[in-house]
Motif scaffolding. Structure first.
Motif, short mmCIF file in Angstrom:
data_model
loop_
_atom_site.label_atom_id
_atom_site.label_comp_id
_atom_site.label_asym_id
_atom_site.label_seq_id
_atom_site.Cartn_x
_atom_site.Cartn_y
_atom_site.Cartn_z
N PHE A 128 -1.88 -23.48 -46.06
CA PHE A 128 -3.29 -22.51 -45.68
C PHE A 128 -2.88 -21.52 -45.99
O PHE A 128 -3.19 -20.58 -46.70
N ALA A 129 -1.31 -20.83 -47.44
CA ALA A 129 -2.51 -19.68 -47.78
C ALA A 129 -2.28 -20.18 -49.07
O ALA A 129 -2.95 -19.21 -49.29
N LEU A 130 -2.41 -21.38 -49.83
CA LEU A 130 -2.99 -21.25 -51.06
C LEU A 130 -4.79 -21.45 -50.89
O LEU A 130 -4.79 -21.19 -51.71
N THR A 131 -5.07 -22.30 -49.83
CA THR A 131 -6.54 -22.50 -49.80
C THR A 131 -7.21 -21.75 -49.05
O THR A 131 -8.09 -20.99 -49.58
N SER A 132 -6.58 -20.24 -48.92
CA SER A 132 -7.65 -19.63 -48.19
C SER A 132 -7.30 -18.14 -49.27
O SER A 132 -7.95 -17.29 -49.33
N GLN A 133 -5.84 -17.99 -49.74
CA GLN A 133 -6.09 -17.06 -50.54
C GLN A 133 -6.48 -17.02 -51.68
O GLN A 133 -7.28 -16.52 -52.81
N ARG A 134 -6.04 -18.27 -52.28
CA ARG A 134 -6.69 -18.55 -53.52
C ARG A 134 -7.97 -18.95 -53.93
O ARG A 134 -8.46 -19.05 -54.87
N MET A 186 -8.01 -31.65 -55.49
CA MET A 186 -8.89 -31.09 -56.56
C MET A 186 -9.43 -29.66 -56.80
O MET A 186 -9.42 -29.39 -58.03
N ALA A 187 -9.67 -29.26 -56.02
CA ALA A 187 -10.12 -27.71 -55.24
C ALA A 187 -9.00 -26.32 -55.91
O ALA A 187 -8.77 -25.44 -56.56
N LEU A 188 -7.13 -26.86 -55.75
CA LEU A 188 -6.66 -26.33 -56.37
C LEU A 188 -5.83 -26.77 -57.54
O LEU A 188 -5.28 -25.63 -58.05
N PHE A 189 -6.07 -27.47 -58.55
CA PHE A 189 -5.15 -27.90 -59.53
C PHE A 189 -6.13 -28.37 -60.47
O PHE A 189 -6.04 -28.11 -61.93
N LEU A 190 -7.91 -28.58 -60.38
CA LEU A 190 -8.79 -28.44 -61.96
C LEU A 190 -9.33 -27.14 -61.56
O LEU A 190 -9.14 -26.63 -61.21
N PRO A 191 -8.90 -27.67 -63.89
CA PRO A 191 -9.50 -25.65 -63.68
C PRO A 191 -11.16 -25.32 -63.43
O PRO A 191 -11.79 -26.30 -62.97
N ILE A 192 -10.68 -23.50 -63.28
CA ILE A 192 -12.30 -23.96 -63.00
C ILE A 192 -13.01 -23.27 -64.16
O ILE A 192 -12.84 -22.47 -65.19
N ALA A 193 -14.37 -23.99 -64.00
CA ALA A 193 -14.80 -23.19 -65.75
C ALA A 193 -15.92 -22.26 -65.08
O ALA A 193 -16.37 -22.26 -64.78
N ARG A 194 -15.22 -21.32 -66.43
CA ARG A 194 -16.01 -20.06 -67.00
C ARG A 194 -16.26 -20.57 -67.67
O ARG A 194 -16.17 -20.44 -69.04
N ALA A 197 -11.11 -30.18 -44.78
CA ALA A 197 -11.74 -30.90 -45.81
C ALA A 197 -10.31 -31.77 -46.31
O ALA A 197 -9.54 -32.36 -45.73
N THR A 198 -10.42 -33.21 -47.26
CA THR A 198 -9.86 -34.05 -48.00
C THR A 198 -8.46 -33.91 -48.08
O THR A 198 -8.91 -33.29 -48.91
N PRO A 199 -7.52 -34.46 -48.06
CA PRO A 199 -6.35 -34.39 -48.75
C PRO A 199 -6.60 -34.23 -51.07
O PRO A 199 -6.11 -33.62 -51.44
N LYS A 200 -7.83 -35.57 -50.98
CA LYS A 200 -8.24 -35.46 -52.37
C LYS A 200 -9.05 -34.20 -52.72
O LYS A 200 -8.21 -33.63 -53.88
N GLU A 201 -9.82 -33.38 -51.81
CA GLU A 201 -10.99 -31.90 -52.04
C GLU A 201 -9.86 -31.15 -52.28
O GLU A 201 -9.90 -30.54 -53.70
#
Length: 91
Positions: A11-17, A35-43, A28-32
């Motif tokens: 909860f801390a990671l997904t809500s804060q980050r 992916m959201a936490l560890f895939l780099p965000i393209a800027r 969200a599924t565990p896979k989502e």
């Protein structure tokens, strides 16, 4: 003894980050989540003035003659409104 899942960290990671609400986290599924936490965000870098000018040259604005309107990628004569007809009649 089985280890407990660290829900508080999830909860801390997904809500804060990620800025997710509790409803989004639970939906969200565990896979989502992974992916959201560890895939780099393209800027993409912001467009500079030179690139903007090149883009404007490559795709100039459509010149629309007075009394025409744009349909798709072409301009066609617009239908005269009642007000425009009145103005023409009375000068």
């Amino acid at each position: 003894m089985q280890k407990r899942f660290p829900w508080h960290l999830l909860f801390a990671l997904t809500s804060q980050r990620l800025g997710w609400s509790p409803q989004t986290i639970w939906a969200a599924t565990p896979k989502e989540i992974v992916m959201a936490l560890f895939l780099p965000i393209a800027r993409e870098p912001k467009m500079n003035r030179k690139d903007f000018d090149l883009l404007c040259e490559a795709f100039p604005d459509l010149k629309v003659p007075h009394g025409h309107r744009v349909i798709g990628a072409t301009s066609v004569p617009a239908k005269q409104t009642e007000l425009e007809r009145e103005r023409e009649r009375h000068g």
